[in-house]
Design a protein around this motif. Structure first.
Motif, short mmCIF file in Angstrom:
data_model
loop_
_atom_site.label_atom_id
_atom_site.label_comp_id
_atom_site.label_asym_id
_atom_site.label_seq_id
_atom_site.Cartn_x
_atom_site.Cartn_y
_atom_site.Cartn_z
N UNK A 129 -4.89 7.71 -9.53
CA UNK A 129 -4.86 8.28 -8.19
C UNK A 129 -6.04 7.78 -7.36
N UNK A 130 -7.23 7.80 -7.97
CA UNK A 130 -8.44 7.42 -7.23
C UNK A 130 -8.47 5.93 -6.95
N UNK A 131 -8.05 5.11 -7.91
CA UNK A 131 -8.14 3.66 -7.71
C UNK A 131 -6.91 3.09 -6.99
N UNK A 132 -5.73 3.34 -7.53
CA UNK A 132 -4.52 2.77 -6.94
C UNK A 132 -3.98 3.63 -5.80
N UNK A 133 -3.96 4.95 -6.02
CA UNK A 133 -3.37 5.84 -5.02
C UNK A 133 -4.11 5.85 -3.70
N UNK A 134 -5.42 6.12 -3.74
CA UNK A 134 -6.19 6.15 -2.50
C UNK A 134 -6.24 4.78 -1.85
N UNK A 135 -6.30 3.74 -2.67
CA UNK A 135 -6.35 2.38 -2.12
C UNK A 135 -5.08 1.98 -1.41
N UNK A 136 -3.96 2.63 -1.75
CA UNK A 136 -2.68 2.28 -1.13
C UNK A 136 -2.47 2.95 0.23
N UNK A 137 -3.40 3.83 0.63
CA UNK A 137 -3.23 4.54 1.90
C UNK A 137 -3.56 3.68 3.11
N UNK A 138 -4.19 2.54 2.88
CA UNK A 138 -4.51 1.65 3.99
C UNK A 138 -5.80 1.98 4.71
N UNK A 139 -6.52 2.97 4.22
CA UNK A 139 -7.81 3.33 4.82
C UNK A 139 -8.88 2.53 4.10
N UNK A 140 -9.67 1.79 4.87
CA UNK A 140 -10.59 0.82 4.28
C UNK A 140 -11.61 1.46 3.34
N UNK A 141 -12.22 2.56 3.75
CA UNK A 141 -13.29 3.12 2.94
C UNK A 141 -12.77 3.80 1.66
N UNK A 142 -11.44 3.99 1.58
CA UNK A 142 -10.86 4.57 0.37
C UNK A 142 -10.49 3.50 -0.66
N UNK A 143 -10.62 2.24 -0.28
CA UNK A 143 -10.34 1.15 -1.21
C UNK A 143 -11.59 0.89 -2.04
N UNK A 144 -11.61 1.42 -3.23
CA UNK A 144 -12.79 1.36 -4.08
C UNK A 144 -12.71 0.21 -5.08
N UNK A 145 -13.88 -0.31 -5.41
CA UNK A 145 -13.96 -1.27 -6.51
C UNK A 145 -13.72 -0.54 -7.83
N UNK A 146 -13.33 -1.26 -8.88
CA UNK A 146 -13.00 -0.60 -10.15
C UNK A 146 -14.10 0.29 -10.71
#
Length: 234
Positions: free
Chosen positions: A84-101
């Protein structure tokens, strides 16, 4: 049987494979697995203390928020939380939610550790006799002063054994970070196995390294607990 037959037929080749893969796995442990464990445990412990205090608060809103957080984290698998934190939040299209592994793994493990450890901390605080609170109030201490100077030091000694077990479990749980591309020890084992096709051998070597690390930590835990027992006995 295949592994045993390979070892007996080509012992030198098997030894060379194990030797060549050992250093990359150790580097994966030193650069990622152990730092991930230490950072996540430290942040998780901070979260745990505040969550435990919120659970014990006289404010129903704080108790409710803390209860929902603990229930949600303890009621869902850690792997799902990682995704959820890595793939889910990153898929929302919000830049700051796209986290490195690695940061994503730290957040997931910290939140998970915080929820589980908060119950340990809460139980440790509740195990301290109410007379200790009353003693603090009787000499003019406030709630925060009594908590900081009297209750938490005693609760710390009570909570160290179960928290140590949680720390050792976290070392093993970091292997799940390989699924979000953190190149920790198990990820290294997977990468090496993908090149030499010795999957069983590589996974057994990784398991042995995890076992050695946890065994060393168990020895340290035993010595810390023995010292605490002597300190309490005095």
């Amino acid at each position: 049987m295949y592994l045993l037959s390979s070892i007996f037929q080509n012992p030198e080749e098997m030894f060379d494979i194990l030797q060549s893969s050992l250093l990359p796995m150790i580097k994966g442990a030193l650069y990622y697995s152990i730092p991930l464990t230490l950072i996540s445990f430290t942040l998780g412990l901070i979260i745990a203390v505040f969550t435990a205090l919120a659970r014990l608060s006289r404010f129903s809103v704080l108790r409710g928020i803390a209860r929902v957080y603990v229930s949600a984290v303890r009621g869902t698998p850690l792997l799902v939380q990682l995704f959820i934190i890595f793939f889910g939040l990153g898929s929302l299209g919000v830049e700051f939610l796209k986290l490195e592994p690695f940061p994503a793994a730290v957040i997931a493990f910290s939140l998970n550790m915080g929820a589980y450890s908060s119950e340990i901390v809460r139980a440790a605080i509740q195990s301290i006799p109410k007379g200790q609170w009353e003693a603090g109030y009787s000499i003019g201490m406030s709630y925060s002063q009594t908590l900081k100077r009297i209750i938490l030091p005693q609760a710390t000694r009570v909570s160290i054994p179960p928290l140590s077990n949680s720390f050792i479990s976290l070392v093993k749980d970091t292997s799940l970070a390989s699924l979000i591309f953190v190149t920790e020890m198990f990820r290294k084992a997977q990468e090496i196995a993908a090149t030499n096709y010795e999957f069983l051998l590589m996974y057994m070597e990784a398991a042995l390294l995890y076992w050695i690390i946890c065994f060393i930590l168990s020895i340290i835990q035993g010595r810390v607990e023995a010292r605490l027992d002597r300190y309490i006995a005095k």
